[in-house]
Motif scaffolding. Structure first.
Motif, PDB file in Angstrom:
ATOM      1  N   ASN A  31      -5.961  -7.211  49.382  1.00  0.00           N
ATOM      2  CA  ASN A  31      -6.507  -8.265  48.536  1.00  0.00           C
ATOM      3  C   ASN A  31      -5.621  -8.490  47.320  1.00  0.00           C
ATOM      4  OD1 ASN A  31      -8.612 -10.173  47.827  1.00  0.00           O
ATOM      5  ND2 ASN A  31      -9.085  -8.760  46.165  1.00  0.00           N
ATOM      6  N   VAL A  32      -5.150  -7.403  46.727  1.00  0.00           N
ATOM      7  CA  VAL A  32      -4.211  -7.463  45.614  1.00  0.00           C
ATOM      8  C   VAL A  32      -2.941  -6.734  46.025  1.00  0.00           C
ATOM      9  CG1 VAL A  32      -3.787  -6.975  43.180  1.00  0.00           C
ATOM     10  CG2 VAL A  32      -6.117  -7.422  43.970  1.00  0.00           C
ATOM     11  N   MET A  33      -1.819  -7.353  45.780  1.00  0.00           N
ATOM     12  CA  MET A  33      -0.526  -6.707  46.027  1.00  0.00           C
ATOM     13  C   MET A  33       0.308  -6.830  44.776  1.00  0.00           C
ATOM     14  SD  MET A  33       0.288  -7.795  49.972  1.00  0.00           S
ATOM     15  CE  MET A  33       1.471  -6.442  50.204  1.00  0.00           C
ATOM     16  N   GLY A  34       1.195  -5.876  44.601  1.00  0.00           N
ATOM     17  CA  GLY A  34       1.979  -5.930  43.378  1.00  0.00           C
ATOM     18  C   GLY A  34       3.161  -4.994  43.392  1.00  0.00           C
ATOM     19  N   TRP A  35       3.852  -5.018  42.280  1.00  0.00           N
ATOM     20  CA  TRP A  35       5.029  -4.177  42.090  1.00  0.00           C
ATOM     21  C   TRP A  35       4.891  -3.389  40.794  1.00  0.00           C
ATOM     22  CZ3 TRP A  35       8.763  -3.839  45.771  1.00  0.00           C
ATOM     23  CH2 TRP A  35       8.772  -4.828  46.759  1.00  0.00           C
ATOM     24  N   TYR A  36       5.160  -2.111  40.899  1.00  0.00           N
ATOM     25  CA  TYR A  36       5.295  -1.245  39.736  1.00  0.00           C
ATOM     26  C   TYR A  36       6.751  -0.780  39.683  1.00  0.00           C
ATOM     27  CZ  TYR A  36       0.270  -0.702  38.814  1.00  0.00           C
ATOM     28  OH  TYR A  36      -1.045  -0.919  38.476  1.00  0.00           O
ATOM     29  N   GLY A  41      12.393   9.292  33.207  1.00  0.00           N
ATOM     30  CA  GLY A  41      11.786   9.758  31.976  1.00  0.00           C
ATOM     31  C   GLY A  41      10.674   8.885  31.434  1.00  0.00           C
ATOM     32  N   LYS A  42      10.285   7.869  32.187  1.00  0.00           N
ATOM     33  CA  LYS A  42       9.231   6.957  31.719  1.00  0.00           C
ATOM     34  C   LYS A  42       8.081   6.934  32.719  1.00  0.00           C
ATOM     35  CE  LYS A  42      12.166   3.871  29.005  1.00  0.00           C
ATOM     36  NZ  LYS A  42      12.530   2.452  28.739  1.00  0.00           N
ATOM     37  N   GLN A  43       6.942   6.472  32.238  1.00  0.00           N
ATOM     38  CA  GLN A  43       5.787   6.342  33.115  1.00  0.00           C
ATOM     39  C   GLN A  43       5.921   5.112  34.002  1.00  0.00           C
ATOM     40  OE1 GLN A  43       2.357   6.318  30.455  1.00  0.00           O
ATOM     41  NE2 GLN A  43       2.031   8.499  30.800  1.00  0.00           N
ATOM     42  N   ARG A  44       5.236   5.175  35.133  1.00  0.00           N
ATOM     43  CA  ARG A  44       5.214   4.014  36.019  1.00  0.00           C
ATOM     44  C   ARG A  44       4.469   2.882  35.309  1.00  0.00           C
ATOM     45  NH1 ARG A  44       3.614   4.668  42.324  1.00  0.00           N
ATOM     46  NH2 ARG A  44       5.198   6.276  42.035  1.00  0.00           N
ATOM     47  N   LEU A  84      18.500 -10.400  35.235  1.00  0.00           N
ATOM     48  CA  LEU A  84      18.234  -8.968  35.154  1.00  0.00           C
ATOM     49  C   LEU A  84      18.954  -8.326  33.975  1.00  0.00           C
ATOM     50  CD1 LEU A  84      18.282  -8.226  38.948  1.00  0.00           C
ATOM     51  CD2 LEU A  84      16.422  -7.597  37.405  1.00  0.00           C
ATOM     52  N   LYS A  85      18.277  -7.344  33.385  1.00  0.00           N
ATOM     53  CA  LYS A  85      18.799  -6.610  32.243  1.00  0.00           C
ATOM     54  C   LYS A  85      18.933  -5.134  32.612  1.00  0.00           C
ATOM     55  CE  LYS A  85      16.129  -9.629  29.156  1.00  0.00           C
ATOM     56  NZ  LYS A  85      15.108  -9.674  28.080  1.00  0.00           N
ATOM     57  N   SER A  86      19.726  -4.423  31.836  1.00  0.00           N
ATOM     58  CA  SER A  86      19.907  -3.003  32.123  1.00  0.00           C
ATOM     59  C   SER A  86      18.576  -2.254  32.059  1.00  0.00           C
ATOM     60  CB  SER A  86      20.912  -2.386  31.152  1.00  0.00           C
ATOM     61  OG  SER A  86      20.499  -2.576  29.819  1.00  0.00           O
ATOM     62  N   GLU A  87      17.682  -2.708  31.193  1.00  0.00           N
ATOM     63  CA  GLU A  87      16.387  -2.035  31.071  1.00  0.00           C
ATOM     64  C   GLU A  87      15.462  -2.286  32.259  1.00  0.00           C
ATOM     65  OE1 GLU A  87      17.857  -3.999  28.786  1.00  0.00           O
ATOM     66  OE2 GLU A  87      16.371  -5.219  27.699  1.00  0.00           O
ATOM     67  N   ASP A  88      15.878  -3.144  33.189  1.00  0.00           N
ATOM     68  CA  ASP A  88      15.116  -3.336  34.421  1.00  0.00           C
ATOM     69  C   ASP A  88      15.456  -2.270  35.462  1.00  0.00           C
ATOM     70  OD1 ASP A  88      15.634  -6.843  33.987  1.00  0.00           O
ATOM     71  OD2 ASP A  88      13.784  -5.731  33.579  1.00  0.00           O
ATOM     72  N   THR A  89      16.457  -1.463  35.189  1.00  0.00           N
ATOM     73  CA  THR A  89      16.835  -0.401  36.116  1.00  0.00           C
ATOM     74  C   THR A  89      15.686   0.577  36.300  1.00  0.00           C
ATOM     75  OG1 THR A  89      19.189  -0.540  35.574  1.00  0.00           O
ATOM     76  CG2 THR A  89      18.392   1.551  36.466  1.00  0.00           C
ATOM     77  N   ALA A  90      15.290   0.771  37.558  1.00  0.00           N
ATOM     78  CA  ALA A  90      14.153   1.636  37.864  1.00  0.00           C
ATOM     79  C   ALA A  90      13.981   1.709  39.375  1.00  0.00           C
ATOM     80  CB  ALA A  90      12.868   1.091  37.236  1.00  0.00           C
ATOM     81  N   VAL A  91      13.108   2.595  39.800  1.00  0.00           N
ATOM     82  CA  VAL A  91      12.635   2.557  41.175  1.00  0.00           C
ATOM     83  C   VAL A  91      11.428   1.633  41.204  1.00  0.00           C
ATOM     84  CG1 VAL A  91      11.718   3.867  43.121  1.00  0.00           C
ATOM     85  CG2 VAL A  91      13.457   4.892  41.634  1.00  0.00           C
ATOM     86  N   TYR A  92      11.464   0.660  42.088  1.00  0.00           N
ATOM     87  CA  TYR A  92      10.386  -0.314  42.195  1.00  0.00           C
ATOM     88  C   TYR A  92       9.511   0.037  43.405  1.00  0.00           C
ATOM     89  CZ  TYR A  92      12.409  -3.271  38.615  1.00  0.00           C
ATOM     90  OH  TYR A  92      12.871  -3.762  37.408  1.00  0.00           O
ATOM     91  N   TYR A  93       8.202   0.097  43.148  1.00  0.00           N
ATOM     92  CA  TYR A  93       7.246   0.468  44.181  1.00  0.00           C
ATOM     93  C   TYR A  93       6.322  -0.706  44.488  1.00  0.00           C
ATOM     94  CZ  TYR A  93       8.558   5.283  43.040  1.00  0.00           C
ATOM     95  OH  TYR A  93       9.243   6.457  42.824  1.00  0.00           O
ATOM     96  N   CYS A  94       6.160  -0.971  45.744  1.00  0.00           N
ATOM     97  CA  CYS A  94       5.190  -1.959  46.190  1.00  0.00           C
ATOM     98  C   CYS A  94       3.831  -1.281  46.310  1.00  0.00           C
ATOM     99  CB  CYS A  94       5.624  -2.502  47.543  1.00  0.00           C
ATOM    100  SG  CYS A  94       4.426  -3.580  48.344  1.00  0.00           S
ATOM    101  N   GLY A  95       2.787  -1.970  45.906  1.00  0.00           N
ATOM    102  CA  GLY A  95       1.445  -1.408  46.012  1.00  0.00           C
ATOM    103  C   GLY A  95       0.461  -2.437  46.531  1.00  0.00           C
ATOM    104  N   SER A  96      -0.646  -1.959  47.067  1.00  0.00           N
ATOM    105  CA  SER A  96      -1.704  -2.855  47.518  1.00  0.00           C
ATOM    106  C   SER A  96      -3.056  -2.185  47.320  1.00  0.00           C
ATOM    107  CB  SER A  96      -1.523  -3.217  48.990  1.00  0.00           C
ATOM    108  OG  SER A  96      -1.834  -2.110  49.829  1.00  0.00           O
TER     109      SER A  96
END
Length: 115
Positions: A31-36, A41-44, A84-96
């Motif tokens: 029903n809801v899908m998204g990206w985290y 060193g930072k929280q999701r 895109l910026k350097s601060e966008d560097t991260a592992v991106y997770y799909c969620g539902s």
């Protein structure tokens, strides 16, 4: 529920990437899908989410640069990332999930933005 992400990689600052996530296994869980995303060193943190009806929500840091969309027929969600910026560097997770917070997660895809 299975979520399979693709589309991550290395890009220069100012460039674009498009992430995709294909979901399977439980229609009521989509029903809801998204990206985290989670940087070292930072929280999701929530990047963006979209409901089955098309309502979207974005983190302030990506508004105007990222666009989330979904194809309900394919149970697939996309994240178009521009400027895109350097601060966008991260592992991106799909969620539902049926609602927020999301309850199922993919394995993650690395996005690296070089400055």
């Amino acid at each position: 529920v299975q979520l399979v992400e693709s589309g991550g990689g290395l890009v220069q600052a100012g460039g674009s990437l498009r992430l995709s996530c294909a979901a399977s296994g439980g229609i009521f869980s989509f029903n809801v899908m998204g990206w985290y995303r989670q940087a070292p060193g930072k929280q999701r943190e929530l990047v963006a989410s979209v409901t089955r009806g098309g309502s979207t929500n974005y983190a302030d840091s990506v508004k105007g640069r990222f666009t989330i969309s979904r194809d309900n027929a394919k149970n697939t969600v996309y994240l178009q990332m521009n400027s895109l910026k350097s601060e966008d560097t991260a592992v991106y997770y799909c969620g539902s999930g049926f609602t927020m917070p999301l309850s199922s997660w993919g394995q993650g895809t690395q996005v690296t933005v070089s400055s």
